[in-house]
Design a protein around this motif. Structure first.
Motif, mmCIF file in Angstrom:
data_model
loop_
_atom_site.group_PDB
_atom_site.id
_atom_site.type_symbol
_atom_site.label_atom_id
_atom_site.label_comp_id
_atom_site.label_asym_id
_atom_site.label_seq_id
_atom_site.Cartn_x
_atom_site.Cartn_y
_atom_site.Cartn_z
ATOM 1 N N GLY A 166 43.975 38.662 41.628
ATOM 2 C CA GLY A 166 44.077 37.404 40.915
ATOM 3 C C GLY A 166 44.721 37.497 39.549
ATOM 4 O O GLY A 166 44.922 36.468 38.899
ATOM 5 N N VAL A 167 45.056 38.694 39.082
ATOM 6 C CA VAL A 167 45.761 38.802 37.795
ATOM 7 C C VAL A 167 47.050 37.996 37.868
ATOM 8 O O VAL A 167 47.415 37.271 36.935
ATOM 9 C CB VAL A 167 46.030 40.281 37.440
ATOM 10 N N VAL A 168 47.756 38.113 38.980
ATOM 11 C CA VAL A 168 48.823 37.182 39.340
ATOM 12 C C VAL A 168 48.323 36.406 40.557
ATOM 13 O O VAL A 168 47.845 37.015 41.524
ATOM 14 C CB VAL A 168 50.134 37.919 39.667
ATOM 15 N N PRO A 169 48.361 35.081 40.506
ATOM 16 C CA PRO A 169 47.834 34.300 41.637
ATOM 17 C C PRO A 169 48.459 34.741 42.953
ATOM 18 O O PRO A 169 49.683 34.923 43.047
ATOM 19 C CB PRO A 169 48.223 32.859 41.281
ATOM 20 N N GLU A 170 47.631 34.897 43.974
ATOM 21 C CA GLU A 170 48.138 35.433 45.224
ATOM 22 C C GLU A 170 48.832 34.401 46.090
ATOM 23 O O GLU A 170 49.335 34.735 47.170
ATOM 24 C CB GLU A 170 46.995 36.134 45.967
ATOM 25 N N ASP A 171 48.905 33.154 45.614
ATOM 26 C CA ASP A 171 49.782 32.181 46.263
ATOM 27 C C ASP A 171 51.105 32.039 45.509
ATOM 28 O O ASP A 171 51.954 31.229 45.892
ATOM 29 C CB ASP A 171 49.089 30.834 46.433
ATOM 30 N N HIS A 172 51.303 32.818 44.450
ATOM 31 C CA HIS A 172 52.596 32.912 43.771
ATOM 32 C C HIS A 172 53.523 33.764 44.640
ATOM 33 O O HIS A 172 53.063 34.683 45.315
ATOM 34 C CB HIS A 172 52.394 33.557 42.393
ATOM 35 N N PRO A 173 54.822 33.477 44.656
ATOM 36 C CA PRO A 173 55.733 34.274 45.489
ATOM 37 C C PRO A 173 55.659 35.777 45.239
ATOM 38 O O PRO A 173 55.946 36.574 46.140
ATOM 39 C CB PRO A 173 57.114 33.721 45.109
ATOM 40 N N LEU A 174 55.271 36.178 44.026
ATOM 41 C CA LEU A 174 55.187 37.599 43.712
ATOM 42 C C LEU A 174 53.769 38.161 43.843
ATOM 43 O O LEU A 174 53.565 39.367 43.640
ATOM 44 C CB LEU A 174 55.712 37.861 42.297
ATOM 45 N N GLY A 175 52.795 37.314 44.150
ATOM 46 C CA GLY A 175 51.430 37.785 44.373
ATOM 47 C C GLY A 175 51.295 38.311 45.788
ATOM 48 O O GLY A 175 51.440 37.570 46.758
ATOM 49 N N VAL A 176 51.020 39.606 45.925
ATOM 50 C CA VAL A 176 51.132 40.276 47.224
ATOM 51 C C VAL A 176 49.810 40.928 47.614
ATOM 52 O O VAL A 176 49.250 41.710 46.842
ATOM 53 C CB VAL A 176 52.246 41.352 47.149
ATOM 54 N N PRO A 177 49.287 40.640 48.812
ATOM 55 C CA PRO A 177 48.060 41.295 49.278
ATOM 56 C C PRO A 177 48.343 42.740 49.695
ATOM 57 O O PRO A 177 49.507 43.130 49.878
ATOM 58 C CB PRO A 177 47.642 40.441 50.478
ATOM 59 N N PRO A 178 47.304 43.554 49.869
ATOM 60 C CA PRO A 178 47.511 44.971 50.175
ATOM 61 C C PRO A 178 48.367 45.248 51.408
ATOM 62 O O PRO A 178 49.197 46.170 51.390
ATOM 63 C CB PRO A 178 46.084 45.488 50.363
ATOM 64 N N ILE A 179 48.179 44.492 52.486
ATOM 65 C CA ILE A 179 48.963 44.762 53.701
ATOM 66 C C ILE A 179 50.450 44.563 53.428
ATOM 67 O O ILE A 179 51.293 45.378 53.834
ATOM 68 C CB ILE A 179 48.495 43.865 54.860
ATOM 69 N N ALA A 180 50.788 43.503 52.717
ATOM 70 C CA ALA A 180 52.189 43.251 52.374
ATOM 71 C C ALA A 180 52.724 44.336 51.445
ATOM 72 O O ALA A 180 53.869 44.775 51.579
ATOM 73 C CB ALA A 180 52.333 41.878 51.735
ATOM 74 N N ALA A 181 51.900 44.764 50.504
ATOM 75 C CA ALA A 181 52.329 45.817 49.589
ATOM 76 C C ALA A 181 52.639 47.101 50.347
ATOM 77 O O ALA A 181 53.624 47.801 50.035
ATOM 78 C CB ALA A 181 51.246 46.064 48.545
ATOM 79 N N ARG A 182 51.818 47.430 51.354
ATOM 80 C CA ARG A 182 52.095 48.650 52.141
ATOM 81 C C ARG A 182 53.376 48.512 52.939
ATOM 82 O O ARG A 182 54.141 49.476 53.091
ATOM 83 C CB ARG A 182 50.920 48.945 53.090
#
Length: 553
Positions: A241-257
């Motif tokens: 949540g430091v960067v909102p995860e519905d922001h285009p650059l907010g990325v969950p762990p699976i996407a980051a991997r």
């Protein structure tokens, strides 16, 4: 202010001078004068039913606000009861101050066996927390309490304890209480390291940012840097949540991997970087520095972190200050890959599709996310639901709204910690989501919620098991189940006996109206979700990921 007061009253006066209005604690012999000081000053006192819960509540208060959480329990076994919470607070960088007593001064260090005596209380605590302070002369109370609050917030935040001998605490004397602590210690930023980082980032085409607890106060600065670099921002636990995860650059762990193998520069901000270098690598083998992968820049206020895991550029600094400097110096210098944002969007879409297999947890999490306001707080537990959030099964939109147990993995932390979160944020929705095993570590605190009108909504997923242990025994030990299946009480009768609203549901559709009603009532509530033992799909393939998810889906 100078007054003739007891040492215990002086501790409370100095604590109030540091802006404290709430204390979590249980009175006892050595600290009676301290609690008398609480009474005389009309502080809010929350009295749990176990000392461990007092420290967890203080941690929840601190983690959700960034302010100091304060608790008070008796010395010896009382303080030892808090240590699971204290090591969790240390691991999650929570500024907590514990106030306690000691044996009478003539017995200190004698080993005579006085009430609650430990051989070396402060020495024991120093192995767990940032520091343990002793007030030998009540006239030094103001200075030492101020030092405790300063240390709790300076550098890497963490817990501090302060004790005073029984007789010193009970004796009235003329004591001066000054103003509270007015600052924290900050490191001087090494501009050479900034320059090194600038050179690395300038040549980056596909950078990534990973946040931890040390970035929770720096959302604005992190987002500005991310948008300048077109860098996806991810987190494992505390940085959610430091960067909102519905922001285009907010990325969950699976996407980051999914993106990780293409990343050429990783900027770790206030993070131990457990996810890429342990969870996505060999979790059982320690590395002093990355053996491969992208160039690594670390921003961390704790110099020791740079020796524990060595980066290519080590910026020892407050994360907000460092991100601001990097942003300002990188303007007009960076040219990220123009295709990177498209790859980020593709990875997020893949992650959303992939996580759907973790059922029924994801269906329940979708309901909770839809009902919980954007600024609502979610406190997980070591449970099947909690692991699903580790994998990114629920989005978070503001820093501090996901209250993690961190690397300590302390089962039973969730419910009492959530009570502290709700005390600190009485007008916001707070939801504790736990399994029956973890909840029963501290379920007695339902009466604390009832007595103090703490409007926490607690959702207990009842599968009559330590679900993760049971699965591990099935998969790794040929189904030899031992100690992992549980008998649980009737949670609805328990809620009734504690004068707490109770709801029993079994599906996501049934959860929705119950959760909506409980949040709207803003009163203590217990929602039991009845699930079949062993029915949950494991989230672990999306937590420990040596390979990108697209290769095994």
């Amino acid at each position: 202010m100078t007054a003739t007061i007891t040492g215990g009253e002086a501790i409370i006066a100095a604590t109030i001078a540091n802006g404290v209005d709430t204390i979590f604690g249980i009175p006892g012999a050595q600290i009676y004068p301290l609690f008398d000081g609480i009474y005389k000053n009309s502080l809010e006192l929350i009295v749990p039913r176990h000392e461990q819960s007092a420290a967890y509540m203080a941690m929840g208060y601190a983690k959700s606000t960034g302010k100091t959480g304060v608790f008070s329990v008796v010395p010896g076994p009382g303080m030892l009861n808090t240590t699971a919470a204290l090591c969790t607070a240390m691991g999650t960088c929570a500024p907590v101050v514990g106030l306690t007593g000691q044996v009478p001064s003539s017995f200190l260090g004698r080993g005579r066996g006085h009430l609650h005596e430990l051989n070396d209380q402060n020495g024991t605590l120093k192995t767990i927390i940032k520091d343990a302070l002793h007030i030998a002369d009540a006239k030094d109370t103001s200075a030492i309490i101020n030092s405790a609050f300063r240390k709790a917030h300076s550098g890497r935040p963490g817990p501090i304890s302060v004790d005073m001998c029984w007789d010193t605490m009970a004796t009235a004397t003329e004591i001066e209480i000054g103003t509270g602590n007015e600052g924290i210690d900050q490191p001087t930023i090494n501009l050479d390291e900034i320059s090194t980082a600038i050179k690395i980032i300038t040549n980056a085409k596909k950078p990534m940012i990973m946040c931890g607890a040390g970035a929770q106060h720096a959302s604005e600065q992190v987002l500005a840097l991310a948008e300048l670099l077109n860098a996806p921002v991810t987190a494992f636990r505390s940085g959610r949540g430091v960067v909102p995860e519905d922001h285009p650059l907010g990325v969950p762990p699976i996407a980051a991997r999914e993106l990780w193998d293409s990343v050429d520069v990783l900027i770790g901000i206030g993070s131990r970087l457990e996810m890429p270098y342990m969870r996505w690598d060999d979790y059982l083998s320690y590395e002093e520095k990355p053996k491969g992968g992208p160039k690594l820049i670390r921003i961390d206020i704790d110099p020791a972190q740079m020796d524990i895991f060595k980066p290519d550029a080590a910026i020892i600094a407050d994360s907000a200050a460092a991100c601001r400097i990097l942003h300002d110096q990188l303007v007009d210098k960076v040219k990220p890959d123009r295709d990177w944002p498209e790859k980020i969007a593709e990875a997020k879409a893949l992650a959303l599709k992939a996580i759907q297999k973790v059922q029924p947890q994801i269906s329940f999490l979708e309901v909770i996310r839809q009902v919980l306001p954007r600024d609502g707080y979610y406190v997980p537990e070591l449970s099947q639901m909690g692991f699903a959030t580790w994998a990114g099964g629920m989005e978070f939109y503001q820093a501090r709204t996901y209250i993690s147990e961190g690397f300590q993995g302390t089962l039973g932390f969730g419910f009492p910690t959530a009570l502290g979160v709700k005390v600190a944020n009485p007008n916001k929705a707070v939801v504790s989501v736990t399994g029956d095993g973890g909840f029963m570590f501290g379920m007695q605190e339902l009466i604390t919620a009832s007595q103090h009108h703490i409007g926490l909504v607690t959702i207990v997923f009842n599968n009559q098991a330590y679900g993760n242990v049971r699965r591990d025994q099935q998969l790794g030990f040929e189904g030899r189940l031992i100690g992992s299946e549980l008998k649980t009480p009737d949670f609805m009768k328990m809620a009734e006996s504690f004068d707490v609203a109770g709801y029993r549901v079994s599906t996501p559709d049934e959860l929705r109206p119950a959760l909506e009603k409980a949040i709207n009532n803003n009163a203590p509530a217990l929602i039991e979700v009845v699930t079949e033992r062993g029915s949950e799909q494991s989230a672990w393939e999306f937590i420990n990921m040596p390979k990108p998810p697209s290769t095994f889906l």
